[in-house]
Motif scaffolding. Structure first.
Motif, PDB file in Angstrom:
ATOM      1  N   LEU A 125      -8.363 -80.399  35.233  1.00  0.00           N
ATOM      2  CA  LEU A 125      -6.983 -80.104  35.626  1.00  0.00           C
ATOM      3  C   LEU A 125      -6.094 -79.597  34.499  1.00  0.00           C
ATOM      4  CD1 LEU A 125      -6.148 -82.956  38.148  1.00  0.00           C
ATOM      5  CD2 LEU A 125      -6.936 -80.646  38.591  1.00  0.00           C
ATOM      6  N   THR A 126      -6.405 -79.897  33.250  1.00  0.00           N
ATOM      7  CA  THR A 126      -5.539 -79.429  32.165  1.00  0.00           C
ATOM      8  C   THR A 126      -5.460 -77.901  32.084  1.00  0.00           C
ATOM      9  OG1 THR A 126      -5.970 -81.442  30.878  1.00  0.00           O
ATOM     10  CG2 THR A 126      -5.090 -79.540  29.689  1.00  0.00           C
ATOM     11  N   PRO A 127      -6.576 -77.166  32.210  1.00  0.00           N
ATOM     12  CA  PRO A 127      -6.474 -75.699  32.122  1.00  0.00           C
ATOM     13  C   PRO A 127      -5.898 -75.043  33.382  1.00  0.00           C
ATOM     14  CG  PRO A 127      -8.706 -76.482  31.615  1.00  0.00           C
ATOM     15  CD  PRO A 127      -7.979 -77.593  32.286  1.00  0.00           C
ATOM     16  N   LEU A 128      -5.853 -75.766  34.505  1.00  0.00           N
ATOM     17  CA  LEU A 128      -5.475 -75.129  35.770  1.00  0.00           C
ATOM     18  C   LEU A 128      -4.070 -74.536  35.779  1.00  0.00           C
ATOM     19  CD1 LEU A 128      -7.054 -77.256  38.625  1.00  0.00           C
ATOM     20  CD2 LEU A 128      -7.589 -74.931  37.931  1.00  0.00           C
ATOM     21  N   PRO A 129      -3.053 -75.187  35.181  1.00  0.00           N
ATOM     22  CA  PRO A 129      -1.724 -74.562  35.196  1.00  0.00           C
ATOM     23  C   PRO A 129      -1.698 -73.159  34.614  1.00  0.00           C
ATOM     24  CG  PRO A 129      -1.544 -76.852  34.536  1.00  0.00           C
ATOM     25  CD  PRO A 129      -3.011 -76.541  34.604  1.00  0.00           C
ATOM     26  N   GLU A 130      -2.610 -72.889  33.657  1.00  0.00           N
ATOM     27  CA  GLU A 130      -2.655 -71.543  33.094  1.00  0.00           C
ATOM     28  C   GLU A 130      -3.190 -70.532  34.105  1.00  0.00           C
ATOM     29  OE1 GLU A 130      -1.244 -70.962  30.313  1.00  0.00           O
ATOM     30  OE2 GLU A 130      -0.857 -73.105  30.033  1.00  0.00           O
ATOM     31  N   ALA A 172     -17.502 -79.452  24.023  1.00  0.00           N
ATOM     32  CA  ALA A 172     -16.798 -80.016  22.875  1.00  0.00           C
ATOM     33  C   ALA A 172     -16.833 -79.091  21.669  1.00  0.00           C
ATOM     34  CB  ALA A 172     -17.400 -81.373  22.507  1.00  0.00           C
ATOM     35  N   VAL A 173     -17.936 -78.379  21.487  1.00  0.00           N
ATOM     36  CA  VAL A 173     -18.109 -77.519  20.307  1.00  0.00           C
ATOM     37  C   VAL A 173     -17.472 -76.148  20.507  1.00  0.00           C
ATOM     38  CG1 VAL A 173     -19.829 -76.365  18.869  1.00  0.00           C
ATOM     39  CG2 VAL A 173     -20.185 -78.736  19.568  1.00  0.00           C
ATOM     40  N   ALA A 174     -17.478 -75.660  21.744  1.00  0.00           N
ATOM     41  CA  ALA A 174     -17.045 -74.290  22.031  1.00  0.00           C
ATOM     42  C   ALA A 174     -15.655 -73.939  21.495  1.00  0.00           C
ATOM     43  CB  ALA A 174     -17.115 -74.033  23.539  1.00  0.00           C
ATOM     44  N   PRO A 175     -14.633 -74.819  21.584  1.00  0.00           N
ATOM     45  CA  PRO A 175     -13.296 -74.419  21.124  1.00  0.00           C
ATOM     46  C   PRO A 175     -13.224 -73.977  19.672  1.00  0.00           C
ATOM     47  CG  PRO A 175     -13.130 -76.364  22.513  1.00  0.00           C
ATOM     48  CD  PRO A 175     -14.591 -76.118  22.285  1.00  0.00           C
ATOM     49  N   TRP A 176     -14.086 -74.504  18.812  1.00  0.00           N
ATOM     50  CA  TRP A 176     -14.055 -74.093  17.407  1.00  0.00           C
ATOM     51  C   TRP A 176     -14.458 -72.628  17.225  1.00  0.00           C
ATOM     52  CZ3 TRP A 176     -15.840 -79.512  17.251  1.00  0.00           C
ATOM     53  CH2 TRP A 176     -14.921 -80.360  16.634  1.00  0.00           C
ATOM     54  N   PHE A 177     -15.168 -72.091  18.195  1.00  0.00           N
ATOM     55  CA  PHE A 177     -15.610 -70.698  18.109  1.00  0.00           C
ATOM     56  C   PHE A 177     -14.792 -69.788  19.023  1.00  0.00           C
ATOM     57  CE2 PHE A 177     -19.202 -73.468  17.160  1.00  0.00           C
ATOM     58  CZ  PHE A 177     -19.626 -72.956  15.944  1.00  0.00           C
ATOM     59  N   ALA A 178     -13.764 -70.356  19.635  1.00  0.00           N
ATOM     60  CA  ALA A 178     -12.921 -69.586  20.545  1.00  0.00           C
ATOM     61  C   ALA A 178     -11.592 -69.247  19.873  1.00  0.00           C
ATOM     62  CB  ALA A 178     -12.684 -70.377  21.834  1.00  0.00           C
ATOM     63  N   PRO A 216      -7.242 -69.053  19.548  1.00  0.00           N
ATOM     64  CA  PRO A 216      -6.196 -70.081  19.466  1.00  0.00           C
ATOM     65  C   PRO A 216      -5.775 -70.630  20.828  1.00  0.00           C
ATOM     66  CG  PRO A 216      -5.662 -68.208  18.057  1.00  0.00           C
ATOM     67  CD  PRO A 216      -6.843 -67.799  18.886  1.00  0.00           C
ATOM     68  N   PHE A 217      -5.765 -69.778  21.849  1.00  0.00           N
ATOM     69  CA  PHE A 217      -5.321 -70.249  23.160  1.00  0.00           C
ATOM     70  C   PHE A 217      -6.299 -71.271  23.735  1.00  0.00           C
ATOM     71  CE2 PHE A 217      -5.250 -69.767  27.843  1.00  0.00           C
ATOM     72  CZ  PHE A 217      -3.971 -70.263  28.056  1.00  0.00           C
TER      73      PHE A 217
END
Length: 324
Positions: free
Chosen positions: A275-280, A28-34, A36-37
């Motif tokens: 499953l949400t990231p899989l299409p990428e 949950a926290v990781a995206p703030w430090f990642a 834009p993609f």
């Protein structure tokens, strides 16, 4: 009468429980430090969690909707049109979109909940396609095939969620709220009534429960959660079109629910995260993506019918057998 809880499996060992909570907190926290993609994928995951949790509530009563994306569309278009034509802000417009979806679900559910099994699935599929055709033909108000573009970003209490990092915070809060709602429902009499209806409708009816009313409440509630996801999605993407809510989108939600675990409050969360990231990963190889989804469904249904949310249960059982 057997009542199946929304929670799956027995009590987990303390080390495993803390490991799972730590992993979820880190995710949950990781995206703030990642970059834009990654933040974009995180927002989409949160939106899918909210929508799939709505589908999970409907599935709890033993029904499977193949038109779930249609209720996402009603929430999205309803909130956007209310905001533009009534001059409302994000929250009032979103509430109107959710209320409109609840009314549509109430009217539709009162008719189709008499149907069972494949007939219910077919009618929900037909409703989804009918709504898509209405949106395509209503060019004067829906934009037709071109959709509606230039949708203003969400704003609450003077804070404009015009960046991916900000919108992720909003989407995460609402997605976790939907998980907390399902968890609280599992411990309430209405949640137990849903389980009783799912297990044996005839027996539940004989005990004095109104099966039709319980199914209708679950259907309306699940569609309202989908509408909330649609209202958020419209503000995040800034664009809505009929093709964004076709039957393949509904099938994707069902796959997320089945793979995550339809009888667990964590099923929608886990399914969306997987499953949400899989299409990428399969960008440019759509056929490979479909093959993967099919193989994953077969393996889950064959070896883990309760979904990925049930993995700690078998792990704990094996551990107990090895210690004896």
């Amino acid at each position: 009468m057997t009542v199946i809880s929304l929670e799956c499996g027995s009590a987990r060992p303390a080390p495993l429980r803390w490991l799972l909570w730590s992993a979820l907190a880190a995710a949950a926290v990781a995206p703030w430090f990642a970059g834009p993609f990654v933040q974009h994928l995180a927002v989409l995951t949160c939106l899918n969690v909210l929508i799939v949790n709505g589908l999970a509530l409907i599935a709890r009563c033993g029904q499977l909707s193949l038109g779930h994306a249609a209720f996402v569309a009603v929430g999205a278009y309803g909130s956007v049109l209310a905001g533009r034509h009534l001059g409302l802000g994000f929250l009032p417009a979103a509430l109107i979109g959710i209320a409109l979806t609840a009314l549509v679900a109430l009217a539709l559910g009162a008719v189709i909940l008499r149907l069972k099994g494949v007939y219910f699935v077919l009618v929900t599929f037909a409703f989804g396609e009918l709504l898509r055709l209405i949106l395509l033909d209503g060019a004067s108000w829906s934009g037709g095939a071109n959709g509606i573009a230039g949708i203003e970003p969400a704003a609450l209490a003077g804070l404009v969620f015009d960046s991916r990092a900000r919108f992720y915070g909003l989407a995460l809060l609402i997605a976790l709220g939907s998980v907390a709602l399902l968890s609280a429902l599992a411990r309430r009499p209405f949640g137990h009534a849903i389980d009783a209806v799912s297990e044996n409708p005839a027996l539940a009816e004989s005990t004095g429960l109104s099966v039709r009313r319980i199914q209708l409440c679950a259907f309306v509630g699940g569609c309202a959660l989908a509408a909330a996801g649609g209202a958020l999605q419209a503000r995040y993407v800034g664009y809505v079109s009929p093709e964004s809510f076709n039957a393949s989108i509904s099938i994707g939600f069902i796959i997320m629910l089945v793979i995550g675990g339809r009888r667990s409050v964590w099923g929608g969360l886990i399914g969306a995260m997987v499953l949400t990231p899989l299409p990428e990963l399969f960008r440019g190889a759509v056929q490979t993506q479909h093959i993967f989804y099919g193989a994953a469904l077969i393996l889950i249904l064959r070896f883990l019918p309760v979904g990925l949310a049930g993995l700690p249960g078998p792990w704990q059982a094996r551990r107990g057998q090895e210690s004896q």
